[in-house]
Each structure stands twice: as structure tokens, then as C-alpha cells.
Design a protein around this motif. Structure first.
Motif, PDB file in Angstrom:
ATOM      1  N   SER A  62      48.960  31.099  59.691  1.00 50.47           N
ATOM      2  CA  SER A  62      48.566  32.496  59.900  1.00 50.47           C
ATOM      3  C   SER A  62      48.932  32.945  61.310  1.00 50.47           C
ATOM      4  CB  SER A  62      47.063  32.688  59.724  1.00 50.47           C
ATOM      5  OG  SER A  62      46.673  32.190  58.506  1.00 50.47           O
TER       6      SER A  62
ATOM      7  N   ASP B 216      54.288  33.356  55.673  1.00 50.74           N
ATOM      8  CA  ASP B 216      53.807  33.790  54.367  1.00 50.74           C
ATOM      9  C   ASP B 216      53.181  32.584  53.642  1.00 50.74           C
ATOM     10  OD1 ASP B 216      53.491  34.616  51.777  1.00 50.74           O
ATOM     11  OD2 ASP B 216      55.419  35.655  51.660  1.00 50.74           O
TER      12      ASP B 216
ATOM     13  N   GLN C 287      51.316  32.048  63.052  1.00 51.73           N
ATOM     14  CA  GLN C 287      52.758  32.248  63.195  1.00 51.73           C
ATOM     15  C   GLN C 287      53.297  33.235  62.157  1.00 51.73           C
ATOM     16  OE1 GLN C 287      54.840  28.516  63.464  1.00 51.73           O
ATOM     17  NE2 GLN C 287      53.894  28.098  65.422  1.00 51.73           N
ATOM     18  N   ASP C 288      52.381  33.960  61.517  1.00 53.47           N
ATOM     19  CA  ASP C 288      52.765  34.957  60.506  1.00 53.47           C
ATOM     20  C   ASP C 288      53.633  34.378  59.403  1.00 53.47           C
ATOM     21  OD1 ASP C 288      51.399  37.155  61.357  1.00 53.47           O
ATOM     22  OD2 ASP C 288      52.939  37.678  62.840  1.00 53.47           O
TER      23      ASP C 288
END
Ligand code: DC
Length: 232
Positions: free
Chosen positions: A50, A55, A52-53
């Protein structure tokens, strides 16, 4: 007070709020064995993804991140420590929140993530420990000398989780906690890879109406009867 056989491995599995963390900690104190909470590993992976964004539906991306992060991660009885910019930080309390729990249950459904974490868990368990999780008795330590499967009603588990969060100062609604727990239960039990299930040789303890001390007592009795522990 207790003498413990060399290399004793105790597996404790169960759903969220079943009391396994509390029981494992109490037993660890009683027996002088390290207690390893495997949920922290999945929480760590969910939290890093999360941050590091990444998916959470992209298994390859999560796995790539995990392989990079695991070298800077230390997992021990005290919790999870992560080295960033040369500085090692204890991120245990940070990853115990509800957001990390939700991400954790998504990454925990990824077979490659589970495989990558298997060696970490088996390696640390070698010298003996109490390990708690969802698949310890079935997959991680099938050779554990004692296995326990803890449960409690969904309502009681939600109430316990809610009071824990309240005690930590989090302002959460019981109905929200109950809905999240139900969703997590479904993900943990319905996934294809290493779902939450009782090992055939595990002892089932329903703690819905039991005091934690009584659960510990029952486990100690089993260990003593099997000559895995002795009074000194
Ligand atoms: O026990 P916990 O709530 O900290 O676990 C977080 C999530 O990780 C939960 O959804 C179940 C998953 N988990 C798992 O799949 N296997 C384990 N051995 C431990 C936890």
C-alpha cells in the motif's frame, strides 16, 4: 517452572479474534518459548504494497516488492523491524491497524506470496517456538508436536477485536469491525491456497465462553500429558 523438550514447536491456528495471539503470548511466558505471530508477515507485505501504491490485485507486482523488501526486514518475537535509508524501525504497531489487516488478507490469498514467506517461517521455527497463524498446523509446521485450533463465535470475536482497538485509542464502530471481520473470515477460509482450516491432528478449543487462563490451562494439560513439558 516448566521443563520443555528440545525443539518443541507448538502451532496455534484460528480466525481473527479467536484469542490465539493472547493465548500464544501467555503460553510463551509460561514456557519460556519465543512466540512468532505469522500474521505480522502478511500485514508487513500488505502495508509495504500500500505504501508503494502497488495494486493489491497484481500478484507479480506484490511479489517483486516482497522480494526487495524482505532483505531489509527482520521478524522476531518482538515484532517486525524494517530498515529504510539505513535506519531500522519497529513497524509492529503501525501494521496492527485495520487498514494493514485488510491489505494483509488480500496478499495472503496470493500463492506466490505464501511460498515466498514459507522458508522465513520454517527457518525461524527450527529451534522451537510457539507459532500462530492460519496455516501453521497444516502447511508451515506440519511436524509440530502439538497443534491447537482456536475458535470463538463471530460475534464474540468482533467484540474482542473492537475492545482491543478501543483500548488502543482507535475510534471504531462495532458494526464496522464485525463487517470487516466477516469479510476477512470469508477471504481467509475460501481462498484456494492454504486456507484457514483445522489440521486433522489439531485439538479444537472454542473459547467463546472461556477465560483465557482456562484455555492456557487446557493447553498446558495436553502438553504435559504428551510429555512435551514437565514440571521442574
Ligand atoms: O492474524 P492477523 O489478523 O494478524 O493476520 C492478518 C492476515 O494475514 C489475515 O487476513 C490472515 C492472514 N494470515 C494468513 O493467511 N496466514 C497466516 N499464517 C497468518 C495470517
Amino acid at each position: 517452572m516448566w521443563q520443555v523438550i528440545d525443539g518443541l514447536k507448538i502451532a496455534i491456528d484460528g480466525p481473527s479474534g479467536s484469542g490465539k495471539g493472547t493465548i500464544a503470548a501467555m503460553l510463551g511466558q509460561e514456557l519460556g518459548l519465543p512466540v512468532l505471530d505469522t500474521g505480522l508477515l502478511y500485514r508487513f507485505v500488505g502495508w509495504r504494497a500500500s505504501e508503494q501504491d502497488i495494486d493489491l490485485n497484481e500478484e507479480d507486482a506484490v511479489l517483486g516488492m516482497l522480494k526487495q523488501s524482505v532483505a531489509d526486514m527482520t521478524w522476531k518475537a518482538e515484532g517486525i523491524f524494517f530498515k529504510q535509508a539505513g535506519d531500522e524501525k519497529d513497524c509492529t504497531s503501525q501494521i496492527r491497524d485495520e487498514n494493514a489487516a485488510a491489505s494483509a488478507s488480500k496478499v495472503a490469498a496470493m500463492p506466490q506470496v505464501r511460498t515466498a514467506l514459507l522458508d522465513v517461517q520454517r527457518h525461524i521455527a527450527k529451534l522451537g517456538c510457539i507459532m500462530d497463524g492460519r496455516d501453521i498446523g497444516t502447511v508451515v509446521l506440519p511436524d509440530a508436536q502439538a497443534k491447537f485450533f482456536l475458535t470463538a463465535s463471530q460475534r464474540e470475536r468482533a467484540r474482542r477485536r473492537w475492545s482491543q482497538l478501543k483500548a488502543k485509542g482507535e475510534d471504531v464502530d462495532l458494526a464496522y469491525v464485525a463487517a470487516e471481520l466477516k469479510a476477512r473470515d470469508a477471504r481467509d477460509t475460501e481462498r484456494d491456497c492454504a486456507p484457514l482450516e483445522k489440521a486433522v491432528d489439531a485439538i479444537h478449543i472454542d473459547s467463546t465462553t472461556m477465560q483465557m487462563d482456562d484455555v492456557v490451562e487446557r493447553i498446558l494439560n495436553v502438553l504435559e500429558r504428551r510429555k512435551l513439558i514437565n514440571t521442574k
